[in-house]
Design a protein around this motif. Sequence first.
Motif, PDB file in Angstrom:
ATOM      1  N   PRO A   6       0.822  -1.216   0.000  1.00 37.96           N
ATOM      2  CA  PRO A   6       0.000   0.000   0.000  1.00 37.96           C
ATOM      3  C   PRO A   6       0.856   1.266   0.000  1.00 37.96           C
ATOM      4  N   MET A   7       0.413   2.266  -0.738  1.00 35.71           N
ATOM      5  CA  MET A   7       1.119   3.545  -0.811  1.00 35.71           C
ATOM      6  C   MET A   7       0.207   4.622  -0.233  1.00 35.71           C
ATOM      7  N   PRO A   8       0.610   5.247   0.879  1.00 33.32           N
ATOM      8  CA  PRO A   8      -0.231   6.270   1.502  1.00 33.32           C
ATOM      9  C   PRO A   8      -0.604   7.371   0.517  1.00 33.32           C
ATOM     10  N   GLY A   9      -1.892   7.687   0.448  1.00 32.87           N
ATOM     11  CA  GLY A   9      -2.358   8.748  -0.432  1.00 32.87           C
ATOM     12  C   GLY A   9      -2.637   8.313  -1.851  1.00 32.87           C
ATOM     13  N   ASN A  10      -2.293   7.080  -2.195  1.00 27.87           N
ATOM     14  CA  ASN A  10      -2.543   6.576  -3.549  1.00 27.87           C
ATOM     15  C   ASN A  10      -3.867   5.819  -3.553  1.00 27.87           C
ATOM     16  N   PRO A  11      -4.871   6.308  -4.299  1.00 28.36           N
ATOM     17  CA  PRO A  11      -6.188   5.649  -4.276  1.00 28.36           C
ATOM     18  C   PRO A  11      -6.220   4.319  -5.015  1.00 28.36           C
ATOM     19  N   TRP A  12      -5.195   4.047  -5.817  1.00 27.33           N
ATOM     20  CA  TRP A  12      -5.147   2.794  -6.565  1.00 27.33           C
ATOM     21  C   TRP A  12      -4.836   1.646  -5.604  1.00 27.33           C
ATOM     22  N   PRO A  13      -5.709   0.636  -5.496  1.00 29.20           N
ATOM     23  CA  PRO A  13      -5.426  -0.496  -4.600  1.00 29.20           C
ATOM     24  C   PRO A  13      -4.095  -1.147  -4.948  1.00 29.20           C
ATOM     25  N   HIS A  14      -3.265  -1.373  -3.962  1.00 30.28           N
ATOM     26  CA  HIS A  14      -1.899  -1.819  -4.255  1.00 30.28           C
ATOM     27  C   HIS A  14      -1.859  -3.197  -4.892  1.00 30.28           C
ATOM     28  N   ASP A  15      -2.906  -4.008  -4.681  1.00 31.97           N
ATOM     29  CA  ASP A  15      -2.905  -5.353  -5.249  1.00 31.97           C
ATOM     30  C   ASP A  15      -3.760  -5.469  -6.508  1.00 31.97           C
ATOM     31  N   ARG A 158      -7.182   5.626 -14.468  1.00 23.77           N
ATOM     32  CA  ARG A 158      -6.980   6.515 -13.323  1.00 23.77           C
ATOM     33  C   ARG A 158      -8.135   7.496 -13.203  1.00 23.77           C
ATOM     34  N   ARG A 159      -8.542   8.022 -14.340  1.00 21.20           N
ATOM     35  CA  ARG A 159      -9.636   9.006 -14.359  1.00 21.20           C
ATOM     36  C   ARG A 159     -10.922   8.416 -13.794  1.00 21.20           C
ATOM     37  N   ASP A 160     -11.201   7.166 -14.137  1.00 24.26           N
ATOM     38  CA  ASP A 160     -12.453   6.525 -13.723  1.00 24.26           C
ATOM     39  C   ASP A 160     -12.190   5.395 -12.733  1.00 24.26           C
ATOM     40  N   LEU A 161     -11.266   5.657 -11.814  1.00 18.15           N
ATOM     41  CA  LEU A 161     -10.866   4.631 -10.856  1.00 18.15           C
ATOM     42  C   LEU A 161     -12.029   4.159  -9.989  1.00 18.15           C
ATOM     43  N   SER A 162     -12.919   5.061  -9.641  1.00 21.67           N
ATOM     44  CA  SER A 162     -14.030   4.684  -8.764  1.00 21.67           C
ATOM     45  C   SER A 162     -14.965   3.667  -9.432  1.00 21.67           C
ATOM     46  N   ALA A 163     -15.004   3.655 -10.758  1.00 20.60           N
ATOM     47  CA  ALA A 163     -15.804   2.660 -11.482  1.00 20.60           C
ATOM     48  C   ALA A 163     -14.986   1.405 -11.778  1.00 20.60           C
ATOM     49  N   LEU A 164     -13.670   1.569 -11.894  1.00 20.79           N
ATOM     50  CA  LEU A 164     -12.804   0.432 -12.215  1.00 20.79           C
ATOM     51  C   LEU A 164     -12.679  -0.524 -11.030  1.00 20.79           C
ATOM     52  N   ASN A 202     -14.193   8.460 -23.283  1.00 22.37           N
ATOM     53  CA  ASN A 202     -15.235   9.288 -22.671  1.00 22.37           C
ATOM     54  C   ASN A 202     -15.566   8.741 -21.286  1.00 22.37           C
ATOM     55  N   SER A 203     -15.479   9.587 -20.280  1.00 19.65           N
ATOM     56  CA  SER A 203     -15.660   9.121 -18.911  1.00 19.65           C
ATOM     57  C   SER A 203     -17.042   8.515 -18.675  1.00 19.65           C
ATOM     58  N   ASP A 204     -18.087   9.174 -19.153  1.00 21.61           N
ATOM     59  CA  ASP A 204     -19.446   8.667 -18.918  1.00 21.61           C
ATOM     60  C   ASP A 204     -19.638   7.292 -19.544  1.00 21.61           C
ATOM     61  N   SER A 205     -19.215   7.144 -20.805  1.00 20.41           N
ATOM     62  CA  SER A 205     -19.421   5.870 -21.487  1.00 20.41           C
ATOM     63  C   SER A 205     -18.513   4.781 -20.910  1.00 20.41           C
ATOM     64  N   TYR A 206     -17.314   5.158 -20.469  1.00 20.54           N
ATOM     65  CA  TYR A 206     -16.404   4.164 -19.900  1.00 20.54           C
ATOM     66  C   TYR A 206     -16.919   3.660 -18.556  1.00 20.54           C
ATOM     67  N   ARG A 207     -17.455   4.557 -17.775  1.00 24.83           N
ATOM     68  CA  ARG A 207     -18.037   4.141 -16.496  1.00 24.83           C
ATOM     69  C   ARG A 207     -19.210   3.196 -16.719  1.00 24.83           C
ATOM     70  N   ARG A 208     -20.012   3.471 -17.737  1.00 24.33           N
ATOM     71  CA  ARG A 208     -21.123   2.565 -18.044  1.00 24.33           C
ATOM     72  C   ARG A 208     -20.584   1.202 -18.472  1.00 24.33           C
ATOM     73  N   ALA A 209     -19.532   1.223 -19.275  1.00 20.98           N
ATOM     74  CA  ALA A 209     -18.954  -0.033 -19.747  1.00 20.98           C
ATOM     75  C   ALA A 209     -18.411  -0.848 -18.558  1.00 20.98           C
TER      76      ALA A 209
END
Length: 214
Positions: A6-15, A158-164, A202-209
């Motif tokens: 884990p990297m402090p402050g990095n929202p990307w899950p380390h695994d 990275r842009r749509d990490l919350s959906a990824l 496109n963020s909207d379409s990628y999140r839907r995908a």
Amino acid sequence: MRSSAPMPGNPWPHDMSITVDDRPHNLMELLWLREAYELQADGDDVPPLLVDTPVAVQDPAVGAGTRDEWEGAWPRIWRAALAHAGLDHDPRLFDELHTTANGSAERAELLHRIAGTSWRDEFGDTAFDHDSYATWSHQRAGAHLATMPTRLEDQPERRDLSALIPAWRAGLTKIVTIPCVSDFTRRVGENALLTTTATRENSDSYRRALSTFV
């Protein structure tokens, strides 16, 4: 796209490890061939047309009988090539390759497992021996480089990490993109997602995908 701790402050899950294949060679060849030879391939799993339309090939050797055969084979080869494109490939296969002899059946089998199903396996190389393919491939390579993000934070994942993240937790490990028009998303096997470049950009379409994987 993975860290060992884990990297402090990095929202990307380390695994979390995600592979993006935005130039799937065998799929690109099939998409070019479908349009260059004006093949009619129907079905819900058939992707839309290419963003960059290739020049049609006028080849007297490709008669009506050949065209019918190609049209019948194209969806089957597409499905097999797509299934392989969605796999998480085992790097140990390359190590095994060095232990096989040139021209051996063992090496041929390993090469097929690495490269996957292609049009050339069944019909040879002659369909691609035209200026249309060379020109289109060169143009696509330039367009691909021109649209690549220059900053890490601008990458779609990275842009749509919350959906990824939810998609990854549901089993997503690989994203395959093709340069076709409009939105097109299909789940590939248990771990992969196929989208168009337009969808991913496109963020909207990628999140839907990505949500279709959850």
